[in-house]
Design a protein around this motif. Structure first.
Motif, PDB file in Angstrom:
ATOM      1  N   HIS A  38       0.731  -1.287   0.104  1.00  0.00           N
ATOM      2  CA  HIS A  38      -0.045  -0.003   0.040  1.00  0.00           C
ATOM      3  C   HIS A  38       0.723   1.418   0.118  1.00  0.00           C
ATOM      4  CE1 HIS A  38      -3.434   2.525   1.127  1.00  0.00           C
ATOM      5  NE2 HIS A  38      -2.479   3.194   1.947  1.00  0.00           N
ATOM      6  N   GLU A  39       1.887   1.314   0.923  1.00  0.00           N
ATOM      7  CA  GLU A  39       2.634   2.326   1.052  1.00  0.00           C
ATOM      8  C   GLU A  39       3.667   2.772  -0.264  1.00  0.00           C
ATOM      9  OE1 GLU A  39       2.061   4.625   3.156  1.00  0.00           O
ATOM     10  OE2 GLU A  39       1.055   3.525   4.599  1.00  0.00           O
ATOM     11  N   HIS A  89       1.710   4.835  -2.933  1.00  0.00           N
ATOM     12  CA  HIS A  89       1.975   6.104  -2.661  1.00  0.00           C
ATOM     13  C   HIS A  89       3.254   6.458  -3.685  1.00  0.00           C
ATOM     14  CE1 HIS A  89      -1.610   6.794  -0.315  1.00  0.00           C
ATOM     15  NE2 HIS A  89      -1.050   6.000   0.915  1.00  0.00           N
ATOM     16  N   GLU A 145      -5.215   7.238  -1.723  1.00  0.00           N
ATOM     17  CA  GLU A 145      -5.370   6.019  -1.012  1.00  0.00           C
ATOM     18  C   GLU A 145      -5.751   4.853  -1.741  1.00  0.00           C
ATOM     19  OE1 GLU A 145      -4.347   5.614   2.006  1.00  0.00           O
ATOM     20  OE2 GLU A 145      -3.762   7.640   2.150  1.00  0.00           O
TER      21      GLU A 145
END
Ligand SMILES: [Zn+2]
Length: 608
Positions: free
Chosen positions: A379-380, A383, A407
């Motif tokens: 997930h990170e 970004h 997100e």
């Protein structure tokens, strides 16, 4: 003299003065600004914002990696300077409202005007009053504590302790006590909140918006009212699934707690494992389907293998490399924080950083060998790859297509962390068969489907508060009306206007818009379905992973690299082929669970 308006000054404070000076001079001359001046203004802002944001990122990074009074003070100062600068630029941008400029410059001017969540009124006394109120609201929440016995400090609970009780306790009386306890922190905010609404509306009107809520909605590239209708349309798509999940969970909680949970009415808000009833994952053990154990535990696998944190991050990078993204830069590995340091306090909450708005991307995480952290890494990094993809855009465009997209991208990739993917990368021997899927889908639905109505209603309440449709005298009633309407939850006891229950949710006193979380929740499934189709996945949607699909990676990158240079429907179309957000992907994703819920409910009544 025009050169002084180019904001090539290194220090923000000086740059801010320069903007003011330009305004004054032009006002005095009373000559309408020209397109050339608009261009010059934007060049200056892009230049100045880049410097400021880098400074802010550096101060923030140091503060979160070395928590001391001094680093906090430094960061607070930088933040204030950035906020002041944006406020000045936003007001300045309004000068060019009637100037004929190219579309991309018009978009930059609009984004600048919309970059503030709150506009301070120009009257200095009112401006100061608003700033003071905001600081007080935030600190009231931040210091919020409830003490079961006020004479004994060891009975006091902050939000972390409350969260733990809500997650773990199965004692209805104790849960009610903790729930009511936490909601004692917010009544003192009520008067401040009403004043904040009136002052921030005044500021928004000075920028030409009807009120603060209209200003927030204006960000979404469509008329504010059309955007509200669009949200309702999406909610209607997922509501039938939510109603079934709600009815099933209510049935299981009724079995567990008896008549505290009515067989047909709303679910008491304190029994869903979370103080705001926004994420029901913690009640999974109470509602778990039989024989739904997936037959493997990634937690156990990572622990048994003693997988080092760095190996987990490398696995995340390999996921993106398999889609065709360039490897992470050397500085990522040198400058990121991967493990909790032994010698100092750090903010361990996982985050992704874009320090220099170009190549200096990093994550900050305290990685444990757990399935949750393994997914969070994917997930990170989402970004980070987004940030890097839009680094060719002007600074004012270096953000996601709308605030739901950032997100959503991280979560989209996380949806590809499937058992099949774990098999491919050698972490799992064999993927469990489809009969085991219901457990995984139930867990995910308790998190993502249960969240949707909550994600929607926070701003439904706030927009009406800002517009005056909800008067201060009805704050709490309107809050519970919406929670009943959307979530189908009710408070454990009567909540009159002596309370201010919205204030017990961080994002209200902190004044952070919330619709982005609803959008992200919807978008991630739409992205996942679209990319899975591009990847040629023929499995049920919840089993698809886009790992190793270069065509999916290319489509993803085409959208990411736009940043916010285009209206979000266009960015969406670049990746998915449609300009419309579509919640039907959630229905597709949870189809097996939907069917299973029908079997469990056997035609019994849903709704409340
Ligand atoms: Zn995130």
């Amino acid at each position: 003299m025009k050169a002084t308006c180019r904001f090539t000054l290194a220090a923000l404070a000086l740059a801010a003065i320069a903007v003011g000076a330009c305004t004054k001079r032009d006002d005095a001359a009373a000559a309408p600004p020209t397109a050339a001046e608009a261009k010059q203004f934007l060049d200056g802002v892009n230049d100045s914002m880049k410097r400021l944001e880098i400074e802010q990122n550096q101060a923030g990074w140091v503060q979160q990696n070395f928590i001391t009074d001094d680093t906090e003070a430094i960061q607070a100062r930088v933040n204030q300077r950035v906020t002041d600068a944006i406020a000045k630029y936003a007001k300045e941008a309004a000068r060019f409202d009637k100037v004929d400029v190219p579309p991309d410059q018009r978009r930059q001017l609009n984004l600048l005007k919309l970059s503030l969540v709150m506009v301070t009124p120009s009257d200095p006394k009112e401006g100061e009053e608003l700033t003071t109120i905001m600081a007080r609201l935030e600190s009231t929440y931040g210091k919020g504590k409830w003490c079961a016995d006020p004479s004994k400090t060891d009975t006091c609970m902050n939000i972390d302790a409350i969260t733990k009780v809500m997650a773990e306790s199965r004692d209805a009386a104790k849960l009610q006590q903790a729930w009511e306890g936490w909601h004692t922190i917010s009544p003192p905010m009520r008067k401040d909140y009403a004043r904040f609404v009136s002052l921030s509306n005044k500021g928004a009107r000075e920028l030409g918006f009807a009120d603060t809520g209209a200003m927030w909605r204006q960000k979404y590239d469509m008329p504010p009212d059309a955007f509200m209708k669009e949200l309702d349309r999406q909610w209607d798509q997922v509501r039938p699934l939510y109603l079934k999940l709600h009815a099933y969970v209510r049935m299981k909680l009724h079995e567990k707690y008896g008549d505290v949970v009515p067989a047909t009415g709303p679910i008491p808000a304190h029994l869903l494992g979370n103080i705001w009833a926004q994420d029901w994952s913690n009640v999974y053990p109470l509602v778990a389907p039989k024989n739904a154990d997936p037959g493997y535990s990634l937690d156990d696998i990572l622990k048994q293998r003693k997988t080092p944190p760095l190996d987990m991050v490398h696995a995340g990078e390999r996921f993106y490399s398999s889609l065709g993204f360039a490897p992470l830069p050397k500085t990522f590995w040198e400058r990121s924080l991967f493990v909790r340091p032994k010698d100092r306090d750090v903010v361990c909450h996982a985050s992704a950083w874009d320090i220099d708005l170009e190549t200096d991307i990093r994550i900050k995480m305290c990685i444990d060998p757990t399935a949750e952290d393994f997914t969070t890494i994917h997930h990170e990094l989402g970004h980070n790859y987004y940030q890097r993809a839009y680094d060719m855009q002007p600074v004012l465009f270096r953000d996601s297509a709308n605030d739901g997209f950032h997100e959503a991208i991280g979560d989209t990739i996380a949806l590809s962390v499937t058992p099949e993917y774990l098999v491919k990368i050698g972490l799992l021997g064999k993927a469990p068969d489809a009969s085991r899927d219901i457990g995984l889908l139930m867990k995910r639905a308790l998190e993502k489907v249960a969240f949707l109505p909550f994600g929607l209603l926070i701003d439904q309440w706030r927009w009406k508060v800002f517009s005056g449709e909800i008067a201060p005298a009805d704050y709490n009633k309107a809050w519970w009306d919406l929670r009943l309407k959307y979530q189908g939850v009710a408070p454990p006891s009567a909540r009159g206007e002596e309370y201010f229950d919205p204030g017990a949710k961080y994002h209200v006193p902190d004044n952070t818009p919330y619709t982005r979380y609803f959008l992200a929740d919807i978008l991630q499934f739409q992205f996942h379905r679209s990319l899975s189709q591009t990847a040629g996945c023929t499995l049920p949607l919840h089993r698809c992973s886009i790992y190793e699909s270069k065509p999916a990676g290319a489509k993803l990158n085409a959208m990411l690299s736009l940043g916010q240079s285009k209206p979000w429907p266009e960015a969406l179309a670049v990746m998915t082929g449609t300009k419309q957000m579509d919640a039907s992907a959630i229905i597709d994703y949870f189809a097996p669970l939907d069917k299973w819920l029908d079997e469990q409910l056997k035609g019994s009544k849903t709704g409340w």
